[in-house]
Motif scaffolding. Sequence first.
Motif, short mmCIF file in Angstrom:
data_model
loop_
_atom_site.label_atom_id
_atom_site.label_comp_id
_atom_site.label_asym_id
_atom_site.label_seq_id
_atom_site.Cartn_x
_atom_site.Cartn_y
_atom_site.Cartn_z
N LYS A 125 17.07 2.53 -29.03
CA LYS A 125 17.11 2.73 -27.58
C LYS A 125 16.44 1.60 -26.81
O LYS A 125 16.99 1.10 -25.84
CB LYS A 125 16.54 4.09 -27.21
N ASP A 156 8.79 8.68 -24.86
CA ASP A 156 9.38 8.21 -26.12
C ASP A 156 9.73 9.33 -27.09
O ASP A 156 10.15 9.09 -28.21
CB ASP A 156 8.47 7.19 -26.80
N VAL A 215 17.51 8.08 -22.79
CA VAL A 215 16.06 7.96 -22.66
C VAL A 215 15.65 8.85 -21.50
O VAL A 215 16.27 8.85 -20.43
CB VAL A 215 15.63 6.50 -22.43
#
Length: 123
Positions: A27, A109, A85
């Motif tokens: 990502k 995260d 995300v």
Amino acid sequence: MNMIQKVGQIGIPVKDLDRATEFYEQKLGLTLLFNTGNMAFFESNGLRLLLSLPEKEEFAYASSVIYFQVSDIRDSYERLVAKDVRFIDEPHMVAKMGETETWMVFFEDGEGNRHALMSEVEI
């Protein structure tokens, strides 16, 4: 002469190393240098990020906020949103110094750590 030359590595505690490695590599697009059973090392323009499973409970807390510099914060934000995300907010100006605006946007995260994208824009 300063004793400390530079920050060479930042450690980031994680709960699931495979999941975290995928996030930072797939990502965020950071380069995976190598990994071991309980650690993964990434390179980010001369700074090494260490993802690790905490050895003791006392080290199992979230890391400091890492501010990742990007040239175009809106484009970077949109590209990461497309990769699912999870952002906490949208890109916004946090400071103006003379002819320069500093923009930020914060994200998670998936391991309990919050980080940010930042961009300095000449106006």
